[in-house]
Write a protein that holds these residues in place. Sequence first.
Motif, mmCIF file in Angstrom:
data_model
loop_
_atom_site.group_PDB
_atom_site.id
_atom_site.type_symbol
_atom_site.label_atom_id
_atom_site.label_comp_id
_atom_site.label_asym_id
_atom_site.label_seq_id
_atom_site.Cartn_x
_atom_site.Cartn_y
_atom_site.Cartn_z
ATOM 1 N N ASN A 162 0.802 -1.227 0.000
ATOM 2 C CA ASN A 162 0.000 0.000 0.000
ATOM 3 C C ASN A 162 0.835 1.277 0.000
ATOM 4 N N ALA B 155 1.489 3.080 -2.865
ATOM 5 C CA ALA B 155 1.314 3.697 -4.186
ATOM 6 C C ALA B 155 1.783 5.148 -4.189
ATOM 7 N N ASP C 74 -4.223 -0.685 -2.711
ATOM 8 C CA ASP C 74 -4.255 0.633 -3.349
ATOM 9 C C ASP C 74 -3.881 0.483 -4.833
ATOM 10 N N GLU C 75 -3.397 1.516 -5.453
ATOM 11 C CA GLU C 75 -3.079 1.501 -6.884
ATOM 12 C C GLU C 75 -1.652 1.029 -7.180
ATOM 13 N N SER C 76 -1.011 0.411 -6.223
ATOM 14 C CA SER C 76 0.387 0.000 -6.398
ATOM 15 C C SER C 76 0.606 -0.849 -7.641
ATOM 16 N N GLN D 298 -0.999 -1.112 -10.481
ATOM 17 C CA GLN D 298 -1.085 -0.349 -11.732
ATOM 18 C C GLN D 298 0.180 0.473 -11.940
#
Length: 191
Positions: A14, A16, A45-47, A49
């Motif tokens: 988490n 990102a 989270d967006e990690s 991507q």
Amino acid sequence: MDSPIVSVIIPNYNYAKYIARTIDSVLAQTYKNTQIIVVDDGSKDESIQILESYGDKVSVIQQKNQGVSLARNNGVAASKGEFVAFLDADDIWHPVKLEKQLERFKADSEVGLVHCSMDFIDPDDRPCGENHNGMEGHVANEFLRFDQGVVVVETSVANHREPPAGPVSSAAARVTMSGASSRWATAATRS
């Protein structure tokens, strides 16, 4: 030791908000022969991507959340480098960190672990502290104060020859003080 590979292991959970900057600090190293391995420990989270945006510059290992110790061990298991350097997902490296550490390894084949100083910065990149204490020689007792439950080596400033030890078992990894303790113990006591 012309241009050995340095495997850079980055455990992520988490982060990102920081991970791109962390990876970019490895890509900006003056020493270029690196293998970047990010072990994502079940981030929500967006990690992922962000990690995927790096393409083949970064190897990504995804695992369910098992903690930083197992994430580091899984990264080491996938590493190909003669040297292994750990980097926390919210840390950044000075551009010459690996170059300077590799120079030290090249100067003395008996060296098993090289560490460096560090500067602390706040989320806005303002300096907020430093640790420039250095030691040289047989320093295992100073670094690894197991009798006091302390490991002095910060993971993001050290680099060691691989393999100082095989991956730590799952049970042992759960009880380590820092996830890298057994590796530092082996590397620091290398003669």
